[in-house]
Design a protein around this motif. Structure first.
Motif, short mmCIF file in Angstrom:
data_model
loop_
_atom_site.label_atom_id
_atom_site.label_comp_id
_atom_site.label_asym_id
_atom_site.label_seq_id
_atom_site.Cartn_x
_atom_site.Cartn_y
_atom_site.Cartn_z
N ASP A 1 0.85 -1.17 0.00
CA ASP A 1 0.00 0.00 0.00
C ASP A 1 0.89 1.23 0.00
OD1 ASP A 1 -1.96 -1.89 0.30
OD2 ASP A 1 -2.33 -1.45 2.40
N LEU A 2 0.51 2.23 -0.75
CA LEU A 2 1.34 3.42 -0.90
C LEU A 2 0.53 4.69 -0.66
CD1 LEU A 2 3.04 2.42 -4.27
CD2 LEU A 2 4.02 2.20 -1.98
N LEU A 3 1.18 5.64 -0.03
CA LEU A 3 0.64 7.00 0.11
C LEU A 3 1.47 7.88 -0.81
CD1 LEU A 3 -0.85 9.42 1.48
CD2 LEU A 3 0.97 9.36 3.20
N TRP A 4 0.79 8.64 -1.67
CA TRP A 4 1.54 9.59 -2.48
C TRP A 4 0.76 10.87 -2.65
CZ3 TRP A 4 -0.67 5.27 -4.83
CH2 TRP A 4 -1.58 5.51 -5.86
N ILE A 5 1.53 11.93 -2.92
CA ILE A 5 0.99 13.26 -3.17
C ILE A 5 1.03 13.49 -4.68
CG2 ILE A 5 1.30 15.75 -2.75
CD1 ILE A 5 0.66 14.23 -0.19
N ASN A 6 0.00 14.10 -5.22
CA ASN A 6 -0.06 14.40 -6.64
C ASN A 6 0.92 15.53 -6.97
OD1 ASN A 6 -0.74 15.01 -9.27
ND2 ASN A 6 -2.90 15.34 -8.87
N LEU A 7 1.91 15.24 -7.79
CA LEU A 7 2.91 16.23 -8.19
C LEU A 7 2.75 16.64 -9.65
CD1 LEU A 7 6.08 14.74 -6.46
CD2 LEU A 7 4.52 16.49 -5.60
N SER B 1 10.43 1.28 1.12
CA SER B 1 10.76 1.48 -0.28
C SER B 1 9.47 1.33 -1.09
CB SER B 1 11.78 0.42 -0.73
OG SER B 1 11.94 0.40 -2.12
N ILE B 2 9.50 1.78 -2.32
CA ILE B 2 8.33 1.58 -3.19
C ILE B 2 8.24 0.13 -3.63
CG2 ILE B 2 9.49 2.20 -5.36
CD1 ILE B 2 6.82 3.70 -6.04
N VAL B 3 9.35 -0.62 -3.58
CA VAL B 3 9.38 -2.04 -3.91
C VAL B 3 9.31 -2.82 -2.60
CG1 VAL B 3 10.71 -3.89 -4.98
CG2 VAL B 3 10.71 -1.62 -6.00
N LEU C 1 -7.19 -0.60 3.26
CA LEU C 1 -6.96 0.73 2.70
C LEU C 1 -7.77 1.79 3.44
CD1 LEU C 1 -6.77 -0.05 -1.12
CD2 LEU C 1 -4.88 0.59 0.39
N GLU C 2 -9.01 1.48 3.77
CA GLU C 2 -9.83 2.44 4.50
C GLU C 2 -9.27 2.69 5.90
OE1 GLU C 2 -13.78 0.71 4.13
OE2 GLU C 2 -14.25 2.09 2.49
N ARG C 3 -8.83 1.61 6.59
CA ARG C 3 -8.22 1.78 7.91
C ARG C 3 -6.92 2.55 7.81
NH1 ARG C 3 -9.45 -3.98 9.89
NH2 ARG C 3 -7.37 -4.39 9.12
N GLY C 4 -6.12 2.24 6.77
CA GLY C 4 -4.85 2.94 6.58
C GLY C 4 -5.05 4.42 6.34
N ARG D 1 -3.16 0.73 -3.49
CA ARG D 1 -2.29 -0.43 -3.67
C ARG D 1 -2.00 -0.59 -5.15
NH1 ARG D 1 -5.02 -4.68 -0.85
NH2 ARG D 1 -3.84 -3.86 0.89
N LEU D 2 -0.71 -0.64 -5.47
CA LEU D 2 -0.31 -0.93 -6.84
C LEU D 2 -0.11 -2.43 -6.94
CD1 LEU D 2 2.30 1.90 -7.44
CD2 LEU D 2 -0.13 1.88 -8.01
#
Length: 184
Positions: free
Chosen positions: A19-25, A70-72, A132-135, A175-176
């Motif tokens: 699972d990943l958190l990211w900001i739109n850049l 890491s992203i991996v 994902l909702e809990r995260g 999640r990717l």
């Protein structure tokens, strides 16, 4: 069922998907008046300092996961490389936010930028995916004491992917899914 012998549970190890958190850049988001802080590296570092990864794993996955470094995924032994992570440090997070001139100017517990706009962002996640909702809720609750207001919006997966593809979002916790161990 495992105790009765009718089912056997086996730990298959760490999965390849995380699972990943990211900001739109995206460039489109750069036109947003909030972009001077929302897209700033120090804002992202402040978010990283404000999430206790071990507590996250314990709360979201009941301890049955490993914190991301890491992203991996560390489950991908061939491609995983540990990235240096900022430690959980609320003081450092507050200092970084202050350095961006984000302060609680009116005493309501929410930071404001120099134009007196609330430091508020929308975090998209997948509706119906419990982890994902809990995260996303954990992230929201971790940022609230810093004065960063997070609106969690859970969407059906198709709508979520549509928003992401269009670049019409502030941040996402999603999640990717990998189809190959090679991250490329």
């Amino acid at each position: 069922a495992a105790a009765s012998g009718s089912v056997r549970a086996t730990n298959a190890g760490i999965g390849l998907d995380g699972d990943l958190l990211w900001i739109n850049l995206s460039a489109a988001k750069a036109r947003d008046a909030r972009s001077r802080w929302l897209q700033h590296g120090d804002f992202r570092r402040a978010l990283a300092h404000s999430i206790d990864r071990r507590a996250f794993v314990d709360a979201v996955y009941l301890g049955a996961a490993v914190p991301a470094d890491s992203i991996v995924s560390p489950g991908n032994r061939q491609w995983h490389a540990v990235a240096p992570l900022p430690g959980y440090d609320v003081g450092a997070a507050k200092q970084l936010l202050w350095s961006l001139n984000l302060t609680d100017r009116n005493g309501d517990g929410v930071l404001e930028d120099s134009d007196r706009r609330d430091v508020r962002l929308t975090l998209l996640t997948q509706k119906g995916n419990t982890s994902l909702e809990r995260g996303a809720a954990f992230i929201r609750d971790s940022l609230a004491p810093l004065g960063v207001h997070v609106d969690v919006v859970a969407l059906e997966v198709g709508a979520l992917i549509d928003y992401i593809r269009r670049g019409d979002y502030d941040a996402a916790y999603f999640r990717l899914l990998t189809t190959d161990p090679d991250p490329a």
